[in-house]
Design a protein around this motif. Sequence first.
Motif, PDB file in Angstrom:
ATOM      1  N   ARG A 224     103.007 -42.658 -59.370  1.00  0.00           N
ATOM      2  CA  ARG A 224     103.181 -41.603 -60.382  1.00  0.00           C
ATOM      3  C   ARG A 224     101.989 -40.685 -60.225  1.00  0.00           C
ATOM      4  NH1 ARG A 224     106.655 -43.252 -64.852  1.00  0.00           N
ATOM      5  NH2 ARG A 224     105.553 -42.064 -66.407  1.00  0.00           N
TER       6      ARG A 224
ATOM      7  N   VAL B  98      91.360 -48.502 -61.715  1.00  0.00           N
ATOM      8  CA  VAL B  98      92.504 -47.709 -61.256  1.00  0.00           C
ATOM      9  C   VAL B  98      93.547 -47.708 -62.360  1.00  0.00           C
ATOM     10  CG1 VAL B  98      94.216 -47.418 -59.457  1.00  0.00           C
ATOM     11  CG2 VAL B  98      92.124 -48.664 -58.983  1.00  0.00           C
ATOM     12  N   LYS B  99      94.145 -46.568 -62.574  1.00  0.00           N
ATOM     13  CA  LYS B  99      95.188 -46.498 -63.592  1.00  0.00           C
ATOM     14  C   LYS B  99      96.500 -46.984 -62.986  1.00  0.00           C
ATOM     15  CE  LYS B  99      95.316 -43.408 -67.445  1.00  0.00           C
ATOM     16  NZ  LYS B  99      95.229 -42.042 -67.892  1.00  0.00           N
ATOM     17  N   ILE B 100      97.009 -48.039 -63.521  1.00  0.00           N
ATOM     18  CA  ILE B 100      98.297 -48.549 -63.045  1.00  0.00           C
ATOM     19  C   ILE B 100      99.249 -48.545 -64.229  1.00  0.00           C
ATOM     20  CG2 ILE B 100      99.489 -50.539 -62.066  1.00  0.00           C
ATOM     21  CD1 ILE B 100      96.863 -51.306 -60.742  1.00  0.00           C
ATOM     22  N   THR B 101     100.435 -48.041 -64.025  1.00  0.00           N
ATOM     23  CA  THR B 101     101.383 -48.023 -65.131  1.00  0.00           C
ATOM     24  C   THR B 101     102.518 -48.984 -64.856  1.00  0.00           C
ATOM     25  OG1 THR B 101     102.749 -46.314 -64.156  1.00  0.00           O
ATOM     26  CG2 THR B 101     100.999 -45.594 -65.623  1.00  0.00           C
ATOM     27  N   VAL B 102     103.120 -49.443 -65.914  1.00  0.00           N
ATOM     28  CA  VAL B 102     104.388 -50.150 -65.782  1.00  0.00           C
ATOM     29  C   VAL B 102     105.398 -49.313 -66.568  1.00  0.00           C
ATOM     30  CG1 VAL B 102     103.373 -52.404 -65.473  1.00  0.00           C
ATOM     31  CG2 VAL B 102     103.828 -51.592 -67.759  1.00  0.00           C
TER      32      VAL B 102
ATOM     33  N   LEU C 194     108.925 -35.317 -64.092  1.00  0.00           N
ATOM     34  CA  LEU C 194     108.875 -35.218 -65.559  1.00  0.00           C
ATOM     35  C   LEU C 194     107.952 -34.081 -65.944  1.00  0.00           C
ATOM     36  CD1 LEU C 194     108.195 -38.990 -66.159  1.00  0.00           C
ATOM     37  CD2 LEU C 194     110.345 -37.858 -66.659  1.00  0.00           C
TER      38      LEU C 194
ATOM     39  N   THR D 130     106.673 -54.385 -61.060  1.00  0.00           N
ATOM     40  CA  THR D 130     107.001 -53.022 -61.474  1.00  0.00           C
ATOM     41  C   THR D 130     105.804 -52.097 -61.553  1.00  0.00           C
ATOM     42  OG1 THR D 130     106.730 -53.523 -63.804  1.00  0.00           O
ATOM     43  CG2 THR D 130     108.921 -53.869 -62.896  1.00  0.00           C
ATOM     44  N   ALA D 131     104.592 -52.618 -61.288  1.00  0.00           N
ATOM     45  CA  ALA D 131     103.415 -51.769 -61.460  1.00  0.00           C
ATOM     46  C   ALA D 131     103.406 -50.625 -60.451  1.00  0.00           C
ATOM     47  CB  ALA D 131     102.154 -52.610 -61.315  1.00  0.00           C
ATOM     48  N   GLU D 132     103.007 -49.461 -60.893  1.00  0.00           N
ATOM     49  CA  GLU D 132     102.863 -48.297 -60.012  1.00  0.00           C
ATOM     50  C   GLU D 132     101.510 -47.679 -60.292  1.00  0.00           C
ATOM     51  OE1 GLU D 132     105.926 -45.657 -61.201  1.00  0.00           O
ATOM     52  OE2 GLU D 132     107.538 -46.852 -60.323  1.00  0.00           O
ATOM     53  N   TYR D 133     100.907 -47.149 -59.227  1.00  0.00           N
ATOM     54  CA  TYR D 133      99.669 -46.414 -59.447  1.00  0.00           C
ATOM     55  C   TYR D 133      99.959 -45.154 -60.236  1.00  0.00           C
ATOM     56  CZ  TYR D 133      97.023 -49.288 -56.217  1.00  0.00           C
ATOM     57  OH  TYR D 133      96.375 -50.335 -55.629  1.00  0.00           O
ATOM     58  N   TYR D 134      99.082 -44.848 -61.145  1.00  0.00           N
ATOM     59  CA  TYR D 134      99.187 -43.592 -61.881  1.00  0.00           C
ATOM     60  C   TYR D 134      97.936 -42.808 -61.545  1.00  0.00           C
ATOM     61  CZ  TYR D 134      99.882 -40.428 -65.814  1.00  0.00           C
ATOM     62  OH  TYR D 134     100.085 -39.323 -66.597  1.00  0.00           O
TER      63      TYR D 134
ATOM     64  N   PRO E 173     111.191 -50.338 -66.157  1.00  0.00           N
ATOM     65  CA  PRO E 173     111.638 -51.587 -65.516  1.00  0.00           C
ATOM     66  C   PRO E 173     110.869 -52.808 -66.012  1.00  0.00           C
ATOM     67  CG  PRO E 173     111.367 -49.874 -63.876  1.00  0.00           C
ATOM     68  CD  PRO E 173     110.844 -49.321 -65.164  1.00  0.00           C
ATOM     69  N   PHE E 174     109.562 -52.617 -66.278  1.00  0.00           N
ATOM     70  CA  PHE E 174     108.767 -53.736 -66.791  1.00  0.00           C
ATOM     71  C   PHE E 174     109.321 -54.231 -68.123  1.00  0.00           C
ATOM     72  CE2 PHE E 174     105.552 -54.864 -69.952  1.00  0.00           C
ATOM     73  CZ  PHE E 174     105.038 -56.016 -69.389  1.00  0.00           C
TER      74      PHE E 174
END
Lengths: 671, 159
Positions: B52, A380-384, B136, B29-33, A387-388
């Motif tokens: 995201r 799964v693509k998870i972004t930070v 964005l 702070t991790a969010e699914y993209y 804030p990170f």
Amino acid sequence: MSLIGQLALALALVLAAYSIIANVVGARASIPSLTSSARHALWAMCAMVTVAVGALLTSLLHSDFSLEYVASYTSYSLPTIYKITALWGGQQGSLLFWTWLLTIFTSIVAFQNRRRNLEIAPYALAVLAGLAIFFLGMLNFVTRPFDLLAVIPNDGQDLNPLLQNYWMAIHPPSLYTGYVSASVPFAFGAAALMAGRLDDSWIRSTRRWAIFSWFFLTLGNMFGARWAYEVLGWGGYWAWDPVENAAFMPWLVMTAYLHSVMIQERKDMLKVWNLVLIGMAFGLTLFGTFITRSGVISSVHSFTQSGLGPYFLTFLITVTVLYTGLLLSRVKQLRTPAEFESYLSREAAFLFNNLVLVGIAFAVFWGTLFPVLSEAVRGVKITVGPPFFDKVNAPLALALIFLMGVGPLIAWRRSSFDSLAKTFAAPALFGITTGGCAFIAGLREWYVLTALSLAAFVIGTIVVEFRRGVSARRHMVAESVPAAMVNLIAKNNRRYGGYVIHLGVVLAFTGIVASAFFKTEVKKSVKQGDTFQVGAYDLEYLGLETSETPHVETVRARVEVRLNGKPIAMMEPAKLFYKRLQQPATAVAIRSTPAADLYVVLAGIDDQSGLATFQVFLTPLVFWLWAGGLIMALGTVIVMWPNVRERAVIAAAVRAPAPFEDDVQAVPGGD
Amino acid sequence: MPKNLRFAVGAGLIVAAIGYLIVTAVRDTAEYYLTVNEVKVRQGELGGQMLRVAGRVAPGSIGWNPVTLTLSFGLAQPPPPDEPGVKAVSAAMTGPTVFHVICRGEPKPDMFAANRDVIVEGALSPDGTIEARQVLTSCPSKYVPKQPGQPPSQQAQAQ
């Protein structure tokens, strides 16, 4: 032009290949005529790449749209200055520009070392020629700047409006200069390993190159931030975008390197670590290019997949493996008997500063690659997001600022509590008082209070050092205070230039903290004649003006700014429309003062209702970020300034391989 | 060499502290993209979380109120890119609206338009609306070579 350019690039590739062989064979078999011919080949290679650059530049200036590159990045109506900057505005051109810098620097290195460093210079030049081969190979076979179009278009596509900006004209060349010059110390490090000449002569001979690289990396990052601030219109200057991170990481590691080599020069320690650092710094410059060109990491600046990624990755891995292998093969010979004696010593402070800097670089690296890693590991693509980076780096930045105050003043080897108290009492008191005053003034954010106290502490240490130096001089020679100050800096430029850089860092840091914590934002849609309030300011929207050139259409809003009823400024934020690209863009209006920036964006105009939407930011102290950057640059110039005494020392060192008395050449802070 | 060992312990502590900072910050702070289709598949489990979402603005779906600064539009799955280096941006290829997006209190981005690729940052409500904190627009950067409205010769090259 196209033919000339292509031919020149092909010849340059051949010359680079010859130079590697001649350098290595010449050095192995000690044939001076062969290494000398290798040098000449490098100069010819540089001349050839210069011809190619000249050919592309001529085509750009003449709007020769038969070249795909010229047609893709310029148009007839594009102002001349941006026709020139389009040289590095696109992929092929930027690689050519990079290669050009690399061959220029290689030629300078060849010239500087034509009579000295004869043991390692040929290897270093071979490494540099090897890098040139990669880039020339790309230019000759993969991404060719001189490809022609089958049908010549009437006009070109124009340069992206966001890049049609003064800061964008100078940001990429600065960053590239910083990136490319990092390969010189790297090449010497690798050469020292190849030749088995493992003393610190490779560091000394390239010290100025390393600082030169750091100087341009600093400027490149600053210009990039300034560009984002003026052009992107979101009121900030740094968003932890992968592209920004790519430029920031080499800067961090280079900073660590510049500090830790002082420990090796002075104490003969950290030899392996320094070789690792310069390898990392160089690797990160390649990595930066890789992630911006490969599309592996999605960025808001989405650099689309260009097919270059695999080549860069392969090259990066090859270089890393070769360099690591080389380092491992010498690791036994690099051991030193010297050891750390006390936590309360300059060595320790510098070591911790290194760990924190590399730690920040690693955190940035991790956050940048996180989407790719999480996809690979968990599917799964998870972004930070920002804030990170803020969360991780905020405490590390405090640690770094603290060490910046301690490092230069604490004694070598070990420091007694008494001497610590004597050295740091005044600055510490100054720091605590500053924090206390801010608290009494009503500031309650613990982070800002700590940051302010530490900033004041560092400034205190710098003032103490300057005062001590000036009064020592005035004891010996009758001089006025300003004269003593100037002479002090001139005689010990490394040390006092370093303090000037630290001062710049502290000011920039203060600007960053204040602007991060106390930015206010107002968004408002108003009719002509309406007034709205931002902080203590009243803004009245007076109306719109339109103007037009063949290149761009401008709609400008006139906004009067009043403070306590008195008009203080007329601000004119605008919306631009680039005709060739059919693209809108924003032109921000900024009123900058040392206390705060008023930043007005014309976010939209509604034709039906006649409403204009404004987005206004009031950002305190952000001025000091830019001022701090300038002071850092000034300090670096002082550090780089030629110093006669040092020259003599280097000349002696590189001639005689004998171990080298180090107290002649004061490292910054040597007491 | 006990002294160096003592330093190794100190250095190790610092490294551990930095590692701890990174791990906790990732957790917080991790969010699914995700792409639009991925969100659709996992709609049930993602409700309420910050996401995201990468998608494309469906044509004819844009609503903009300049007084309240409210932007609403339909988010569609973009077509897969055809080949490296070439981004097909053709209206015919944008699919139907999958999620409805509402973004309040933010100005409309410059580059925002139908058929643009956007990244929506926000939370998914049960009715399939994304309450966006931020929209964005991926700006066509300097390295995007092929765009519509370019000389025909180049489009020919791009094929």
